[in-house]
Design a protein around this motif. Structure first.
Motif, PDB file in Angstrom:
ATOM      1  N   ASN A  98       0.826  -1.209   0.000  1.00 30.58           N
ATOM      2  CA  ASN A  98       0.000   0.000   0.000  1.00 30.58           C
ATOM      3  C   ASN A  98       0.860   1.258   0.000  1.00 30.58           C
ATOM      4  O   ASN A  98       0.593   2.230   0.700  1.00 30.58           O
ATOM      5  CB  ASN A  98      -0.931   0.010   1.219  1.00 30.58           C
ATOM      6  N   ASN A  99       1.923   1.257  -0.825  1.00 29.51           N
ATOM      7  CA  ASN A  99       2.906   2.335  -0.743  1.00 29.51           C
ATOM      8  C   ASN A  99       2.447   3.656  -1.344  1.00 29.51           C
ATOM      9  O   ASN A  99       3.164   4.654  -1.260  1.00 29.51           O
ATOM     10  CB  ASN A  99       4.232   1.912  -1.386  1.00 29.51           C
ATOM     11  N   SER A 100       1.251   3.707  -1.958  1.00 34.72           N
ATOM     12  CA  SER A 100       0.726   5.001  -2.412  1.00 34.72           C
ATOM     13  C   SER A 100      -0.080   5.685  -1.314  1.00 34.72           C
ATOM     14  O   SER A 100      -0.515   6.829  -1.464  1.00 34.72           O
ATOM     15  CB  SER A 100      -0.154   4.810  -3.651  1.00 34.72           C
ATOM     16  N   GLU A 101      -0.279   4.982  -0.184  1.00 35.01           N
ATOM     17  CA  GLU A 101      -1.017   5.522   0.953  1.00 35.01           C
ATOM     18  C   GLU A 101      -0.058   5.763   2.119  1.00 35.01           C
ATOM     19  O   GLU A 101       1.123   5.421   2.055  1.00 35.01           O
ATOM     20  CB  GLU A 101      -2.113   4.528   1.370  1.00 35.01           C
ATOM     21  N   ASP A 102      -0.575   6.333   3.177  1.00 35.92           N
ATOM     22  CA  ASP A 102       0.189   6.493   4.406  1.00 35.92           C
ATOM     23  C   ASP A 102       0.289   5.121   5.078  1.00 35.92           C
ATOM     24  O   ASP A 102      -0.670   4.631   5.663  1.00 35.92           O
ATOM     25  CB  ASP A 102      -0.522   7.495   5.319  1.00 35.92           C
ATOM     26  N   TYR A 103       1.468   4.483   4.989  1.00 38.51           N
ATOM     27  CA  TYR A 103       1.596   3.123   5.529  1.00 38.51           C
ATOM     28  C   TYR A 103       2.347   3.076   6.864  1.00 38.51           C
ATOM     29  O   TYR A 103       2.592   1.999   7.404  1.00 38.51           O
ATOM     30  CB  TYR A 103       2.272   2.191   4.519  1.00 38.51           C
ATOM     31  N   ASP A 129       7.318   8.457   0.511  1.00 39.17           N
ATOM     32  CA  ASP A 129       7.755   7.612  -0.590  1.00 39.17           C
ATOM     33  C   ASP A 129       7.993   8.500  -1.808  1.00 39.17           C
ATOM     34  O   ASP A 129       7.054   9.066  -2.374  1.00 39.17           O
ATOM     35  CB  ASP A 129       6.677   6.553  -0.880  1.00 39.17           C
ATOM     36  N   ASN A 132       5.923   7.022  -5.029  1.00 45.17           N
ATOM     37  CA  ASN A 132       4.493   6.703  -5.074  1.00 45.17           C
ATOM     38  C   ASN A 132       3.592   7.659  -4.307  1.00 45.17           C
ATOM     39  O   ASN A 132       2.380   7.622  -4.473  1.00 45.17           O
ATOM     40  CB  ASN A 132       4.278   5.288  -4.520  1.00 45.17           C
ATOM     41  N   GLN A 133       4.130   8.485  -3.446  1.00 44.66           N
ATOM     42  CA  GLN A 133       3.294   9.340  -2.616  1.00 44.66           C
ATOM     43  C   GLN A 133       3.429  10.805  -3.006  1.00 44.66           C
ATOM     44  O   GLN A 133       4.524  11.294  -3.261  1.00 44.66           O
ATOM     45  CB  GLN A 133       3.667   9.175  -1.136  1.00 44.66           C
ATOM     46  N   ILE A 217       4.639   9.687   6.297  1.00 48.16           N
ATOM     47  CA  ILE A 217       3.639   8.888   5.577  1.00 48.16           C
ATOM     48  C   ILE A 217       4.265   7.726   4.820  1.00 48.16           C
ATOM     49  O   ILE A 217       3.567   6.816   4.375  1.00 48.16           O
ATOM     50  CB  ILE A 217       2.832   9.769   4.602  1.00 48.16           C
ATOM     51  N   GLY A 218       5.566   7.722   4.660  1.00 51.35           N
ATOM     52  CA  GLY A 218       6.289   6.671   3.955  1.00 51.35           C
ATOM     53  C   GLY A 218       7.772   6.936   4.104  1.00 51.35           C
ATOM     54  O   GLY A 218       8.186   7.830   4.854  1.00 51.35           O
TER      55      GLY A 218
END
Length: 364
Positions: A98-103, A129, A132-133, A217-218
């Protein structure tokens, strides 16, 4: 006779100068007895570079920018940064689903080894990231114009925003002291708790930021060398969800389970970063004199069952003996090994195997 005395004085002066130079290069002697970093207890991402092929791109990562590949340094697999634009979003990002989201959770820890052999080089940890982010909450401190979404790690210092702190024994007023140690590895440990950020170099806490203005967030790992021509090297990376206080674990579960106690590969030799959790458990036992623990070792399923059983027993015994050396009475401790017989996660992933390589302190 006078010439003989002059010669002796000259030799002595040369010896003193040489000794001072060696001392300056080696820096302070490491002492992990006050190390208070405790790694997270739920592993999000783990990469010990096992099975990686020299010259290929690291299989557990994605590229945000630059040139990065696997290499071998002193017989160990490492990630080599050949060229990354650390001032923007350059570097590598962990392959997380889920690396496009806050993981990243509200509490987390990051650990990795970084190699230093030339003055001026630094590693940068970006709290997003870079591939991706979208950095929706990127902030620039209006007073200093510093980016507050990253930390910079040099051999003897760490910087966040306009705050820079130094490894003990290095004078922050002298720019040369920032790179005065002999070439070698530093263990970098980072903890984030709600809004507070702490950064450690080996056993020393060098940054303690009570209120980080940026919400992580990443993650992006990068390398920076303003003079060019040198590579950066990194290994043994772990990202984990932050730990529950040890006393709460013990009261709730009757035991403390930790993956923060590390050993050399296939050995029962404790690695220095283990002392964060060991110091905390010894402190807990000193504060609760009626508390006794069975130290219980567990392995993953790599290798034969018999060897894993023997290894787990040796590791549990090594931990127990070290705690005795740290002042806990032998009557308050026992040790046992369970080998690979009681996994808590699947052995099909590096993260699962890392969860299974654990030490449990079971109350008795």
């Amino acid at each position: 006779m006078s010439n003989s005395k002059n010669f002796i004085v000259l030799v002595w002066m040369i010896f003193v100068v040489f000794s001072n130079q060696v001392s300056a290069q080696e820096g302070p002697v490491l002492d992990w007895s006050n190390f208070d970093f405790v790694s997270g207890d739920e592993i999000i991402f783990e990469d010990n570079l096992e099975g990686e092929r020299n010259g290929e791109f690291p299989s557990k990562w994605d590229l945000a920018n630059g040139t990065v590949e696997n290499a071998v340094l002193d017989g160990e697999n490492v990630i080599m940064f050949i060229n990354t634009n650390a001032n923007s979003t350059g570097g590598i990002v962990p392959l997380i689903s889920n690396n496009s989201e806050d993981y990243l959770p509200d509490d987390f820890t990051i650990e990795f080894d970084a190699y230093f052999d030339e003055p001026g080089r630094s590693y940068r940890l970006l709290f997003f990231d870079g591939k991706n982010q979208v950095r929706l909450n990127r902030t620039v401190n209006p007073r200093t114009s510093h980016l507050d979404d990253r930390i910079q790690i040099s051999q003897n210092s760490a910087t966040y925003g306009n705050s820079t702190s130094y490894y003990p024994g290095f004078d922050q007023r002298s720019s040369t002291d920032n790179s005065a140690s002999a070439p070698g590895w530093r263990r970098v440990s980072v903890s984030f708790n709600q809004r507070a950020l702490k950064v450690y170099l080996d056993e020393a806490r060098v940054l303690n930021i009570p209120n980080m203005s940026f919400t992580p967030i990443g993650l992006t790992f990068s390398f920076h060398n303003p003079r060019g021509g040198f590579q950066g090297y990194m290994k043994d990376i772990r990202i984990a969800k932050g730990a529950v206080p040890l006393y709460d674990k013990m009261v709730t579960d009757g035991k403390i389970v930790t993956t923060g106690i590390r050993f050399d590969v296939n050995k029962a030799t404790l690695r220095p970063e283990s002392y964060g959790i060991l110091n905390e458990i010894v402190k807990l036992m000193n504060e609760n004199p009626d508390l006794n623990f069975s130290v219980e070792g567990h392995t993953d399923n790599t290798g034969s069952e018999g060897l894993n059983q023997t290894l787990s027993e040796a590791r549990a015994k090594a931990v127990m003996e070290e705690m005795i050396n740290m002042g806990i009475a032998a009557s308050r401790l026992s040790s046992v090994g369970h080998g690979q017989s009681t996994p808590v996660a699947s052995n099909d992933s590096p993260e699962g195997r890392a969860e299974n390589r654990r030490v449990e302190f079971v109350k008795f």
